[in-house]
Enzyme design. Structure first.
Site, PDB file in Angstrom:
ATOM      1  N   ASP A   1       0.830  -1.209   0.000  1.00  0.00           N
ATOM      2  CA  ASP A   1       0.000   0.000   0.000  1.00  0.00           C
ATOM      3  C   ASP A   1       0.863   1.256   0.000  1.00  0.00           C
ATOM      4  O   ASP A   1       0.776   2.095   0.903  1.00  0.00           O
ATOM      5  CB  ASP A   1      -0.957  -0.032   1.196  1.00  0.00           C
ATOM      6  CG  ASP A   1      -1.890  -1.234   1.133  1.00  0.00           C
ATOM      7  OD1 ASP A   1      -2.116  -1.755   0.027  1.00  0.00           O
ATOM      8  OD2 ASP A   1      -2.386  -1.660   2.189  1.00  0.00           O
TER       9      ASP A   1
ATOM     10  N   LYS B   1      -0.063  -8.008  -3.032  1.00  0.00           N
ATOM     11  CA  LYS B   1      -1.398  -7.419  -3.151  1.00  0.00           C
ATOM     12  C   LYS B   1      -1.242  -5.925  -3.400  1.00  0.00           C
ATOM     13  O   LYS B   1      -0.507  -5.245  -2.676  1.00  0.00           O
ATOM     14  CB  LYS B   1      -2.201  -7.659  -1.871  1.00  0.00           C
ATOM     15  CG  LYS B   1      -3.659  -7.216  -2.001  1.00  0.00           C
ATOM     16  CD  LYS B   1      -4.479  -7.613  -0.795  1.00  0.00           C
ATOM     17  CE  LYS B   1      -4.324  -6.662   0.366  1.00  0.00           C
ATOM     18  NZ  LYS B   1      -4.763  -5.280   0.088  1.00  0.00           N
TER      19      LYS B   1
ATOM     20  N   HIS C   1      -3.069  -2.004  -4.362  1.00  0.00           N
ATOM     21  CA  HIS C   1      -4.199  -1.085  -4.573  1.00  0.00           C
ATOM     22  C   HIS C   1      -3.669  -0.145  -5.640  1.00  0.00           C
ATOM     23  O   HIS C   1      -3.122   0.909  -5.333  1.00  0.00           O
ATOM     24  CB  HIS C   1      -4.529  -0.315  -3.287  1.00  0.00           C
ATOM     25  CG  HIS C   1      -5.274  -1.112  -2.267  1.00  0.00           C
ATOM     26  ND1 HIS C   1      -6.556  -1.565  -2.480  1.00  0.00           N
ATOM     27  CD2 HIS C   1      -4.933  -1.531  -1.031  1.00  0.00           C
ATOM     28  CE1 HIS C   1      -6.965  -2.226  -1.402  1.00  0.00           C
ATOM     29  NE2 HIS C   1      -6.006  -2.233  -0.514  1.00  0.00           N
TER      30      HIS C   1
ATOM     31  N   ASP D   1      -6.318  -5.666  -5.262  1.00  0.00           N
ATOM     32  CA  ASP D   1      -7.382  -5.606  -4.244  1.00  0.00           C
ATOM     33  C   ASP D   1      -8.388  -4.514  -4.597  1.00  0.00           C
ATOM     34  O   ASP D   1      -8.608  -3.579  -3.842  1.00  0.00           O
ATOM     35  CB  ASP D   1      -6.725  -5.342  -2.880  1.00  0.00           C
ATOM     36  CG  ASP D   1      -7.682  -5.535  -1.713  1.00  0.00           C
ATOM     37  OD1 ASP D   1      -8.809  -6.015  -1.940  1.00  0.00           O
ATOM     38  OD2 ASP D   1      -7.294  -5.184  -0.591  1.00  0.00           O
TER      39      ASP D   1
ATOM     40  N   LYS E   1     -11.628  -4.733  -4.942  1.00  0.00           N
ATOM     41  CA  LYS E   1     -12.931  -4.867  -4.270  1.00  0.00           C
ATOM     42  C   LYS E   1     -14.068  -4.320  -5.136  1.00  0.00           C
ATOM     43  O   LYS E   1     -14.824  -3.444  -4.732  1.00  0.00           O
ATOM     44  CB  LYS E   1     -12.945  -4.168  -2.897  1.00  0.00           C
ATOM     45  CG  LYS E   1     -12.005  -4.805  -1.898  1.00  0.00           C
ATOM     46  CD  LYS E   1     -12.220  -4.242  -0.496  1.00  0.00           C
ATOM     47  CE  LYS E   1     -11.244  -4.814   0.500  1.00  0.00           C
ATOM     48  NZ  LYS E   1      -9.842  -4.347   0.294  1.00  0.00           N
TER      49      LYS E   1
ATOM     50  N   ASP F   1     -19.950  -3.445  -8.046  1.00  0.00           N
ATOM     51  CA  ASP F   1     -21.009  -2.843  -8.862  1.00  0.00           C
ATOM     52  C   ASP F   1     -21.712  -3.914  -9.697  1.00  0.00           C
ATOM     53  O   ASP F   1     -21.396  -5.107  -9.580  1.00  0.00           O
ATOM     54  CB  ASP F   1     -20.392  -1.745  -9.743  1.00  0.00           C
ATOM     55  CG  ASP F   1     -21.342  -0.573  -9.953  1.00  0.00           C
ATOM     56  OD1 ASP F   1     -22.540  -0.822 -10.218  1.00  0.00           O
ATOM     57  OD2 ASP F   1     -20.883   0.578  -9.857  1.00  0.00           O
TER      58      ASP F   1
ATOM     59  N   GLN G   1      -9.079  -0.445  11.851  1.00  0.00           N
ATOM     60  CA  GLN G   1      -8.476  -1.752  11.545  1.00  0.00           C
ATOM     61  C   GLN G   1      -8.264  -2.524  12.848  1.00  0.00           C
ATOM     62  O   GLN G   1      -7.875  -1.939  13.867  1.00  0.00           O
ATOM     63  CB  GLN G   1      -7.139  -1.558  10.813  1.00  0.00           C
ATOM     64  CG  GLN G   1      -6.357  -2.830  10.532  1.00  0.00           C
ATOM     65  CD  GLN G   1      -7.025  -3.748   9.504  1.00  0.00           C
ATOM     66  OE1 GLN G   1      -8.148  -4.203   9.717  1.00  0.00           O
ATOM     67  NE2 GLN G   1      -6.342  -4.008   8.406  1.00  0.00           N
ATOM     68  N   GLN G   2      -8.511  -3.833  12.817  1.00  0.00           N
ATOM     69  CA  GLN G   2      -8.291  -4.698  13.982  1.00  0.00           C
ATOM     70  C   GLN G   2      -7.313  -5.791  13.602  1.00  0.00           C
ATOM     71  O   GLN G   2      -7.485  -6.450  12.579  1.00  0.00           O
ATOM     72  CB  GLN G   2      -9.619  -5.331  14.419  1.00  0.00           C
ATOM     73  CG  GLN G   2     -10.708  -4.293  14.682  1.00  0.00           C
ATOM     74  CD  GLN G   2     -12.044  -4.908  15.018  1.00  0.00           C
ATOM     75  OE1 GLN G   2     -12.527  -4.793  16.144  1.00  0.00           O
ATOM     76  NE2 GLN G   2     -12.646  -5.575  14.059  1.00  0.00           N
ATOM     77  N   TYR G   3      -6.272  -5.958  14.431  1.00  0.00           N
ATOM     78  CA  TYR G   3      -5.219  -6.916  14.097  1.00  0.00           C
ATOM     79  C   TYR G   3      -5.267  -8.182  14.941  1.00  0.00           C
ATOM     80  O   TYR G   3      -5.615  -8.155  16.123  1.00  0.00           O
ATOM     81  CB  TYR G   3      -3.844  -6.272  14.271  1.00  0.00           C
ATOM     82  CG  TYR G   3      -3.496  -5.252  13.215  1.00  0.00           C
ATOM     83  CD1 TYR G   3      -3.490  -5.588  11.867  1.00  0.00           C
ATOM     84  CD2 TYR G   3      -3.170  -3.939  13.571  1.00  0.00           C
ATOM     85  CE1 TYR G   3      -3.162  -4.653  10.890  1.00  0.00           C
ATOM     86  CE2 TYR G   3      -2.834  -2.993  12.608  1.00  0.00           C
ATOM     87  CZ  TYR G   3      -2.830  -3.365  11.271  1.00  0.00           C
ATOM     88  OH  TYR G   3      -2.500  -2.432  10.313  1.00  0.00           O
TER      89      TYR G   3
ATOM     90  N   GLY H   1       0.278  -5.744   5.559  1.00  0.00           N
ATOM     91  CA  GLY H   1       0.638  -4.471   4.937  1.00  0.00           C
ATOM     92  C   GLY H   1       1.668  -3.727   5.758  1.00  0.00           C
ATOM     93  O   GLY H   1       2.874  -3.939   5.631  1.00  0.00           O
ATOM     94  N   ARG H   2       1.177  -2.855   6.654  1.00  0.00           N
ATOM     95  CA  ARG H   2       2.077  -1.980   7.395  1.00  0.00           C
ATOM     96  C   ARG H   2       3.100  -2.728   8.241  1.00  0.00           C
ATOM     97  O   ARG H   2       4.200  -2.223   8.457  1.00  0.00           O
ATOM     98  CB  ARG H   2       1.249  -1.001   8.242  1.00  0.00           C
ATOM     99  CG  ARG H   2       0.682   0.142   7.395  1.00  0.00           C
ATOM    100  CD  ARG H   2      -0.461   0.869   8.061  1.00  0.00           C
ATOM    101  NE  ARG H   2      -1.699   0.087   8.030  1.00  0.00           N
ATOM    102  CZ  ARG H   2      -2.874   0.523   8.466  1.00  0.00           C
ATOM    103  NH1 ARG H   2      -2.958   1.749   8.989  1.00  0.00           N
ATOM    104  NH2 ARG H   2      -3.947  -0.235   8.381  1.00  0.00           N
TER     105      ARG H   2
END
Ligand code: BMP
Length: 250
Positions: free
Chosen positions: A39, A61, A63, A93, A95, A98, A202-204, A222-223
């Site tokens: 990211d 992954k 974005h 990613d 997502k 539509d 966000q929950q880890y 990610g981070r």
């Protein structure tokens, strides 16, 4: 005795989508179940990260729409070279969320032309079964449940979403924070060994939680990797933690 999860080798017999097969083969070969979420916002950072973590991951992954300098020749061509060099897949990613016709346009047109380079994409299933028909030449990982606080993906939503994922031939996996049927590969984001959240919802959880409690197949970090002082070392740490947790869950 507690029921044990099934192995990547057993999953190879169960998951026949070509992208699922590839991911499982790479996992076995590299002894890795790590997907790094890149990211970052410039092509230079993206390529530098891919070069560092490439040897340790099964997929990168992206974005792609957060890059400030996206350019097909300068971003995608070298990224594909790195994916070939280090044997990892490209997971966009996006997502998608539509109707089928719009998703078809978003997938193949615009500046990113995702259908030209992604091996797998994420898609919501909120628009129903037919909306996923357009993803013919990639694998789809369906968003079944989200990691963020207050997500609307409650158990009845997840149950219906999982039915679509199981029945649609383009879908081979799901993103979730709960167990899903063995016929689907499970991808679990929200993994960090140092933090429990990011102050933005966000929950880890730890790799151990993802493999022991959820019987996940792939962890997405990610981070925990790209924000660390030494992303290569962190990727290796998460790779080893993920593989150990997988082996212990067998
Ligand atoms: P991080 O490890 O830095 O929190 O990043 C998590 C990544 O996984 C982000 O790219 C995010 O978009 C994605 N993700 C998530 O965190 N939770 C979900 O439920 C689904 C996701 O795709």
């Amino acid at each position: 005795k507690e029921e044990k999860r099934i192995s990547y080798e057993q999953k190879l017999d169960l998951c026949d989508h070509s992208v699922a097969q590839k991911l499982l083969e790479i996992a076995i070969e590299k002894k890795s179940n790590l997907i790094v979420s890149a990211d970052v916002t410039t092509t230079q950072e993206l390529l530098a990260l891919a070069e560092k973590v490439g040897p340790h991951i099964v997929a990168l992954k992206t974005h792609i729409d957060i890059l400030i300098d996206f350019n097909s020749d300068q971003t995608i061509l070298p990224l594909k070279d790195l994916a070939a060099k280090y044997n990892f897949l490209l997971m966009e990613d996006r997502k998608f969320a539509d109707i089928g016709n719009t998703q078809e346009l978003q997938f193949a047109y615009g500046m990113y032309k995702i259908s030209n380079w992604a091996d797998l994409v994420t898609a919501q299933v909120i628009a129903g079964y037919d909306s996923l028909d357009c993803f013919r030449n990639v694998g789809v990982v369906a968003i079944l449940g989200m990691s963020s606080k207050g997500t609307l993906t409650d158990s009845s939503y997840r149950e219906e979403a999982t039915k679509i994922a199981l029945s649609h031939p383009n879908v081979f996996g799901g993103v979730a924070q709960n167990k899903i049927p063995n016929e689907l590969l499970l991808f679990t984001p929200g993994i960090n060994m140092a933090d429990s959240g990011d102050g933005k919802g966000q929950q880890y959880n730890t790799p151990e939680h993802a493999f022991t409690q959820l019987e996940t197949d792939f962890i997405i970090v990610g981070r925990g990797v790209y924000k660390s002082d030494d992303p290569e070392k962190s990727a290796l740490t998460y790779k080893i933690a993920g593989w150990n947790a997988y082996e212990q869950s067998l």
